[in-house]
Design a protein around this motif. Structure first.
Motif, PDB file in Angstrom:
ATOM      1  N   LEU A  35       0.834  -1.207   0.000  1.00 58.42           N
ATOM      2  CA  LEU A  35       0.000   0.000   0.000  1.00 58.42           C
ATOM      3  C   LEU A  35       0.865   1.252   0.000  1.00 58.42           C
ATOM      4  CD1 LEU A  35      -2.889  -1.031   2.425  1.00 58.42           C
ATOM      5  CD2 LEU A  35      -2.990  -0.725  -0.057  1.00 58.42           C
ATOM      6  N   PHE A  36       1.945   1.197   0.793  1.00 61.01           N
ATOM      7  CA  PHE A  36       2.889   2.316   0.851  1.00 61.01           C
ATOM      8  C   PHE A  36       3.453   2.607  -0.547  1.00 61.01           C
ATOM      9  CE2 PHE A  36       7.493   3.306   1.324  1.00 61.01           C
ATOM     10  CZ  PHE A  36       7.387   4.574   1.875  1.00 61.01           C
ATOM     11  N   LEU A  37       3.865   1.543  -1.259  1.00 62.23           N
ATOM     12  CA  LEU A  37       4.442   1.722  -2.597  1.00 62.23           C
ATOM     13  C   LEU A  37       3.413   2.262  -3.580  1.00 62.23           C
ATOM     14  CD1 LEU A  37       6.557  -1.527  -2.708  1.00 62.23           C
ATOM     15  CD2 LEU A  37       7.465   0.784  -2.921  1.00 62.23           C
ATOM     16  N   ILE A  38       2.186   1.742  -3.487  1.00 62.98           N
ATOM     17  CA  ILE A  38       1.135   2.217  -4.396  1.00 62.98           C
ATOM     18  C   ILE A  38       0.881   3.705  -4.154  1.00 62.98           C
ATOM     19  CG2 ILE A  38      -1.324   2.023  -4.975  1.00 62.98           C
ATOM     20  CD1 ILE A  38      -1.112  -0.971  -4.362  1.00 62.98           C
ATOM     21  N   LEU A  39       0.818   4.058  -2.860  1.00 64.91           N
ATOM     22  CA  LEU A  39       0.582   5.455  -2.497  1.00 64.91           C
ATOM     23  C   LEU A  39       1.682   6.339  -3.071  1.00 64.91           C
ATOM     24  CD1 LEU A  39      -1.260   7.287  -0.708  1.00 64.91           C
ATOM     25  CD2 LEU A  39       0.503   7.092   1.043  1.00 64.91           C
ATOM     26  N   ILE A  40       2.943   5.922  -2.863  1.00 58.01           N
ATOM     27  CA  ILE A  40       4.076   6.697  -3.362  1.00 58.01           C
ATOM     28  C   ILE A  40       4.001   6.847  -4.877  1.00 58.01           C
ATOM     29  CG2 ILE A  40       6.534   6.437  -3.839  1.00 58.01           C
ATOM     30  CD1 ILE A  40       7.026   5.938  -1.038  1.00 58.01           C
ATOM     31  N   ALA A  41       3.656   5.742  -5.548  1.00 59.74           N
ATOM     32  CA  ALA A  41       3.582   5.792  -7.008  1.00 59.74           C
ATOM     33  C   ALA A  41       2.528   6.801  -7.450  1.00 59.74           C
ATOM     34  CB  ALA A  41       3.262   4.400  -7.549  1.00 59.74           C
ATOM     35  N   ILE A  42       1.398   6.829  -6.725  1.00 61.95           N
ATOM     36  CA  ILE A  42       0.314   7.735  -7.123  1.00 61.95           C
ATOM     37  C   ILE A  42       0.680   9.195  -6.859  1.00 61.95           C
ATOM     38  CG2 ILE A  42      -2.070   8.428  -6.625  1.00 61.95           C
ATOM     39  CD1 ILE A  42      -2.622   5.460  -6.022  1.00 61.95           C
ATOM     40  N   ILE A  43       1.202   9.462  -5.660  1.00 63.48           N
ATOM     41  CA  ILE A  43       1.445  10.875  -5.311  1.00 63.48           C
ATOM     42  C   ILE A  43       2.879  11.317  -5.616  1.00 63.48           C
ATOM     43  CG2 ILE A  43      -0.375  10.906  -3.556  1.00 63.48           C
ATOM     44  CD1 ILE A  43       1.931  10.832  -1.457  1.00 63.48           C
ATOM     45  N   ALA A  44       3.592  10.549  -6.466  1.00 66.85           N
ATOM     46  CA  ALA A  44       4.990  10.886  -6.775  1.00 66.85           C
ATOM     47  C   ALA A  44       5.205  12.374  -7.107  1.00 66.85           C
ATOM     48  CB  ALA A  44       5.503   9.997  -7.900  1.00 66.85           C
ATOM     49  N   PRO A  45       4.374  12.989  -7.961  1.00 68.25           N
ATOM     50  CA  PRO A  45       4.633  14.391  -8.320  1.00 68.25           C
ATOM     51  C   PRO A  45       4.556  15.338  -7.120  1.00 68.25           C
ATOM     52  CG  PRO A  45       3.018  13.398  -9.795  1.00 68.25           C
ATOM     53  CD  PRO A  45       3.217  12.442  -8.674  1.00 68.25           C
ATOM     54  N   VAL A  46       3.770  14.939  -6.093  1.00 71.91           N
ATOM     55  CA  VAL A  46       3.639  15.802  -4.924  1.00 71.91           C
ATOM     56  C   VAL A  46       4.873  15.687  -4.026  1.00 71.91           C
ATOM     57  CG1 VAL A  46       2.135  16.389  -2.976  1.00 71.91           C
ATOM     58  CG2 VAL A  46       1.175  15.325  -5.035  1.00 71.91           C
ATOM     59  N   LEU A  47       5.502  14.515  -4.056  1.00 72.00           N
ATOM     60  CA  LEU A  47       6.591  14.238  -3.125  1.00 72.00           C
ATOM     61  C   LEU A  47       7.907  14.892  -3.528  1.00 72.00           C
ATOM     62  CD1 LEU A  47       6.023  10.434  -2.448  1.00 72.00           C
ATOM     63  CD2 LEU A  47       5.579  12.333  -0.893  1.00 72.00           C
ATOM     64  N   THR A  48       8.026  15.280  -4.774  1.00 71.21           N
ATOM     65  CA  THR A  48       9.317  15.789  -5.207  1.00 71.21           C
ATOM     66  C   THR A  48       9.154  17.026  -6.083  1.00 71.21           C
ATOM     67  OG1 THR A  48      11.190  15.323  -6.633  1.00 71.21           O
ATOM     68  CG2 THR A  48       9.217  14.000  -7.002  1.00 71.21           C
ATOM     69  N   PRO A  49      10.054  18.008  -5.912  1.00 76.12           N
ATOM     70  CA  PRO A  49       9.987  19.202  -6.756  1.00 76.12           C
ATOM     71  C   PRO A  49      10.638  18.977  -8.126  1.00 76.12           C
ATOM     72  CG  PRO A  49      11.732  19.432  -5.131  1.00 76.12           C
ATOM     73  CD  PRO A  49      11.078  18.108  -4.876  1.00 76.12           C
ATOM     74  N   PHE A  50      11.307  17.806  -8.319  1.00 79.23           N
ATOM     75  CA  PHE A  50      12.063  17.600  -9.556  1.00 79.23           C
ATOM     76  C   PHE A  50      11.272  16.796 -10.585  1.00 79.23           C
ATOM     77  CE2 PHE A  50      15.079  17.802  -6.014  1.00 79.23           C
ATOM     78  CZ  PHE A  50      15.860  18.872  -6.418  1.00 79.23           C
TER      79      PHE A  50
END
Lengths: 336, 293
Positions: free
Chosen positions: B40-55
């Motif tokens: 679930l953690f990985l799925i979440l990260i994959a979905i919100i990837a653009p929010v997690l990083t400015p690059f």
């Protein structure tokens, strides 16, 4: 047992035929014009035509397959398109290199895997059991190529304990006899070179051994636990046999069947994993031979290389099945 | 009239129970819970990837091969790209490839296994031999062969991984069908003159899913490794796609000077595979208590 062996050998025939059709397809199923693809985009029309002739691509498919199959039956694996040498001759040393690596890895995997599994089951639910099974679980999850890279980084480049590439120090000249370098150096009686060959073998063998070791450890543990609960183990203990004797003689012998199956199955993983391990450690085995061939679009080598590895895999699995039937007479293979 | 109502109520209660039972044993099973938390953690990260990083994952910069810092958590690679960004975007690719490869092999494998097991005869003989032949190749080798034919790329890698896993599901389905088609309720349905299609999809298929689901979870783990392996060999995702295996291959020349370029993509693979292995092991224990130690 004989009837079973014969029957299994007959069952091998359709599998081998099917395998040859698949490898045959590697060249013939290339989309578009295979001759053009093999020659590359910049090739002259003459070169494309040459390749078409060379591979017989201008003939109907069934005739092409017929001559391919006929060649295989006569032991003709075709010629490498880059070196122009017969693949059957060329591949020998590569096979030996892979075999040496796979045997070393299998030895490590079985030795550590079985013992880890035994100790874990013997001390079930202890901290040792938990940590061993945790390690085994992580071991199953590590990609072999990443483990290889990490080993190179840590043990070869940072700590400088072991060499990271090849089978021998390039300064050492040795005329190979069997192409198993460990055996060759023993035959020459040169302990220094033997040590060098062993040092080169350690990192790739450990990388390749990790996944099978973890799987063998888990299977050994669970089948040992199952057997340890049985009446005759209780009897053996009641008779006052030493713990070592009970575990290694009585239990292990009866727990060995699933373990043996897994070892057989893991040989396939090892042959597949060897492609990746050899690429990383520049180990001149079949895997690297194939990988180079893919890069050079040497389709005949890809074709024959894959067929050889798969054939070896099938034969090993057959041998494992036969041993399996021989060890456990309860398995009535003769009757369907 | 009265008794009938009671009967129906009882039925509803009974139907609800397996699901509740499952959830109860699932939540009690440590590795199943840890595995699903990781996934679930990985799925979440994959979905919100653009929010997690400015690059941007393919944005180059002048910060070449910088070690991990507050600005670049996992450091930067030889083109100055932020590795943390590439690793989290890589989760999208790996989960995507794993999911479709496994779904593909489940659909095709189950269909073939269903036909082989239910109809038997020549269909079984042909399909089972096809499975034998596919299983005769070490998996990754067959995938390499197929990608060599189809040409490198992430989609072809996905197709190859799906094909090499077909026999696993096919054999599993075939053996389940062979067992279930002898059950009384199937024989009864046959005796009542029910058509084959209806028997297959109403009575047999729904009872075959458990082992397929367990195997599907475990195969997801291997599919992720296989996709990364193909990427590593240059046969899977192509640069600049932030695929973990491709990233490892790209970072090989810098193994000594910038080890972080290969440590983090590798750890991401291990974490993903571990998650699916834990969940798969857990599900197997829950559904098949005989396996539980």
């Amino acid at each position: 047992m004989l009837a079973y062996t014969v029957r299994r050998l007959f069952m091998l025939i359709p599998v081998l035929v099917g395998m040859s059709i698949i490898t045959f397809g590697i060249v013939h199923m290339i989309p578009g014009d295979p001759a053009q693809t093999i020659a590359g985009e910049k090739a002259t029309p003459q070169r494309v035509e040459e390749i078409r002739k060379e591979l017989g691509l201008d003939e109907p498919l069934y005739i092409q397959y017929g001559s391919y199959a006929k060649g295989l039956l006569q032991g003709d694996l075709g010629k490498s398109m880059t070196t122009k040498r017969p693949i059957g001759e060329e591949i020998g040393p590569f096979l030996a290199a892979t075999a040496e690596l796979v045997f070393a890895a299998m030895f490590i995997a079985v030795f550590f895997g079985v013992n880890l599994g035994i100790l874990s089951s013997w001390r079930q639910n202890s901290w040792f059991d938990y940590s061993a099974m945790m390690i085994a679980l992580i071991g199953v999850s590590i990609p072999v190529f990443w483990l290889g890279l990490m080993e190179q980084w840590l043990f070869a480049q940072t700590l400088d304990w072991l060499p990271s590439n090849g089978r021998l120090d390039p300064r050492i000249q040795m005329e190979p006899i069997t192409y198993f370098y460990v055996i060759d150096t023993i035959l020459y009686g040169d302990t220094e070179v033997l040590w060098d060959a062993v040092k080169h073998l350690i990192l790739p063998a450990v990388a390749l051994a990790t996944v099978p070791m973890a799987i063998i450890a888990r299977i050994t543990r669970s089948s040992m636990l199952e057997v340890m609960r049985s009446d005759y183990i209780r009897t053996a203990r009641a008779k006052g046999l030493s713990e070592f004797w009970v575990v290694y003689k009585h239990t292990l012998k009866n727990a060995s069947i699933p373990v043996l199956t897994v070892i057989g199955l893991q040989l396939g993983t090892l042959l597949g994993g060897a492609v990746l391990t050899e690429t990383i450690f520049s180990w001149p085995g079949v895997g690297r031979y194939l990988y180079t061939a893919i890069g050079e679009r040497d389709y005949t080598v890809v074709q024959s290389g894959i067929l050889i590895v798969a054939t070896i895999f099938v034969i090993i699995n057959l041998i494992v099945d036969l041993i399996y039937a021989w060890i456990d007479p309860r398995i009535q293979y003769g009757k369907k | 009239m009265q008794t009938q109502t009671v009967d129906i109520r009882n039925k509803v209660v009974e139907e609800d129970k397996p699901w509740k039972d499952f959830m109860r044993s699932f939540l009690r099973h440590r590795s199943a819970v840890i595995g699903s938390v990781i996934i679930l953690f990985l799925i979440l990260i994959a979905i919100i990837a653009p929010v997690l990083t400015p690059f941007e994952y393919s944005a180059k910069s002048n910060d070449l091969m910088q070690s991990p810092s507050a600005n670049h958590w996992f450091g930067t690679d030889e083109m100055g790209r932020d590795i943390f960004t590439r690793v989290i975007y890589g989760a999208r690719i790996s989960l995507w490839v794993g999911f479709f490869a496994v779904i593909g092999s489940i659909v095709l494998g189950s269909l073939l296994g269903l036909i082989a097991g239910f109809f038997g005869g020549w269909r079984d003989a042909v399909i089972s031999r096809i499975f034998d032949i596919l299983l005769a190749f070490p998996g990754i080798l067959l995938a390499i062969a197929m990608v060599t034919i189809l040409g490198p790329g992430i989609n072809n890698a996905m197709i190859a991984i799906a094909i090499i896993n077909i026999p696993t599901f096919g054999r599993l389905m075939r053996s389940s069908v062979l067992r279930i088609k002898e059950e009384d309720y199937v024989l009864a349905a046959k005796a009542m003159g029910m058509k084959n299609g209806r028997i297959l999809f109403h009575h047999i298929l729904p009872n075959c899913w458990t082992p397929i689901m367990v195997q599907g979870t475990l195969s997801f783990a291997t599919a992720v490794i296989e996709a990364a392996a193909l990427g590593f060999l240059g046969l899977g995702a192509q640069p600049p796609e932030p695929e973990w295996g491709t990233m490892l291959a790209d970072s090989r020349p810098f193994i000594q000077t910038a080890p972080w370029t290969m440590i983090f993509p590798g750890l991401a693979i291990v974490l993903t595979v571990l998650g699916f292995n834990l969940l798969g092991d857990g599900l197997r224990d829950i559904f098949d208590p005989r396996m539980k130690q």
